[in-house]
Design an enzyme around this catalytic site. Structure first.
Site, PDB file in Angstrom:
ATOM      1  N   ASP A  13      45.693  32.993  29.553  1.00 42.08           N
ATOM      2  CA  ASP A  13      45.788  33.447  30.815  1.00 42.08           C
ATOM      3  C   ASP A  13      46.789  33.015  31.846  1.00 42.08           C
ATOM      4  OD1 ASP A  13      43.470  31.203  33.052  1.00 42.08           O
ATOM      5  OD2 ASP A  13      44.846  30.914  31.408  1.00 42.08           O
ATOM      6  N   ASP A  27      32.111  25.734  35.697  1.00 39.04           N
ATOM      7  CA  ASP A  27      30.989  26.695  35.636  1.00 39.04           C
ATOM      8  C   ASP A  27      31.146  27.308  34.134  1.00 39.04           C
ATOM      9  OD1 ASP A  27      33.522  29.361  37.060  1.00 39.04           O
ATOM     10  OD2 ASP A  27      33.685  27.988  35.543  1.00 39.04           O
ATOM     11  N   HIS A  82      33.751  28.632  32.566  1.00 40.14           N
ATOM     12  CA  HIS A  82      34.670  29.811  32.593  1.00 40.14           C
ATOM     13  C   HIS A  82      35.893  29.133  31.401  1.00 40.14           C
ATOM     14  CE1 HIS A  82      37.637  27.577  35.390  1.00 40.14           C
ATOM     15  NE2 HIS A  82      38.494  27.878  34.661  1.00 40.14           N
ATOM     16  N   GLU A 136      29.570  36.120  35.114  1.00 44.81           N
ATOM     17  CA  GLU A 136      29.022  37.277  35.788  1.00 44.81           C
ATOM     18  C   GLU A 136      30.285  37.973  36.268  1.00 44.81           C
ATOM     19  OE1 GLU A 136      24.971  35.883  35.529  1.00 44.81           O
ATOM     20  OE2 GLU A 136      25.930  37.995  35.807  1.00 44.81           O
TER      21      GLU A 136
END
Ligand SMILES: O=C(O)[C@H](O)[C@@H](O)[C@H](O)[C@H](O)COP(=O)(O)O
Length: 260
Positions: free
Chosen positions: A75, A156, A158, A165
């Site tokens: 990313d 979280d 990720h 979500e």
């Protein structure tokens, strides 16, 4: 789903980075011996950059033939070229600028002031095309068969820029997507998707610190990948979780061997 993830626990963040760097050298050297080249996917964040810094200062570093190493990113923050918060900027500072890579084999995701301007959708599509162009028939996928795909893990759960979500984690066809409204700043990013991550031969997840203990325990408890993206990050032949004691503190003891 591939074989169960293997969990390795190290004393602290520094030891985790050093051990992960040593593993990466071994894996890349094996791949280069077997196939003449190797391909890795880097991750942003403190643990990903900590691994690169450990590799930069490792004596074993030069066992890697960097001229035959393909470097991709999982990313990227969609910021101007050279911005200190870009993952490629940090990777260059940690390692890449001090090793003899072949620039044609280094594949950063586009900056927000590059060929696609501030059109993050176009930049993501361009990365998909670059991945597809590098894929070979034997890869049986629209991305190369990465030898090792590195992922930091957020508190979280990720991974890359796939957040619980959010639309990116739900993507089942595309290999790279634009991300808007990322809970972790900056909000606009580009990310590989889970299908692209799962095309890797090996996926290694890196987490250290007590702030990751809940995320690690959740991700390894068998949740859905939409709620816990890290749970959907696994390799075709191997998945490693490389943790320090603090990040592993809430795991059931039967999940990993006692500390050596
Ligand atoms: O662009 C990013 O921010 C990273 O790719 C991100 O996925 C990171 O790996 C995790 O947030 C963990 O970051 P730390 O290792 O710093 O906790």
């Amino acid at each position: 789903m591939t074989a169960a993830a293997q969990v390795f626990v190290h004393r602290d963040k520094q030891e985790t980075a050093r051990a992960a760097a040593a593993r990466l050298v071994a894996r890349v050297v094996d791949a280069q011996s077997a196939r003449g080249s190797a391909s890795v996917v880097l991750t942003g964040g403190r643990n990903g950059n900590g691994l690169l810094a450990a590799l930069a200062s490792s004596n074993a570093r030069d066992s890697i033939d960097f001229s035959r190493l393909d470097v991709w990113w999982g990313d990227e923050r969609f910021l101007p070229e050279g911005h200190p918060e870009r993952n490629v900027t940090q990777a260059r500072e940690a390692l890449l600028d001090s090793v003899p890579l072949d620039p044609a084999r280094v594949h950063p995701m586009a900056p927000s002031d590059g060929a696609y301007g501030n059109d993050v959708e176009a930049a993501a599509e361009a990365y998909e095309a670059e991945l597809a162009a590098a894929a070979r028939p034997e890869d049986h996928a629209p991305v190369p068969s990465f030898d090792v795909l590195l992922l930091g893990v957020g508190p979280d759960t990720h991974v890359a820029s796939l957040f619980p979500e959010h639309p990116g984690v739900r993507e089942t066809e595309r290999t790279a997507v634009a991300v808007h409204g990322a809970p972790k700043p900056p909000p606009v990013r580009i990310s590989l998707t889970l299908p692209a991550i799962r095309a890797a031969r090996e996926v290694w997840l890196l987490a250290s610190g007590e702030d990751k203990a809940d995320a690690v325990a959740l991700a390894l408890s068998g949740p859905g990948e939409i709620q816990a993206p890290a749970a959907g990050a696994y390799g075709r032949s191997r998945t490693l979780w490389l943790l320090d004691e603090a990040a592993a503190a809430k795991l059931p003891r039967d999940l990993y061997p006692p500390l050596s």
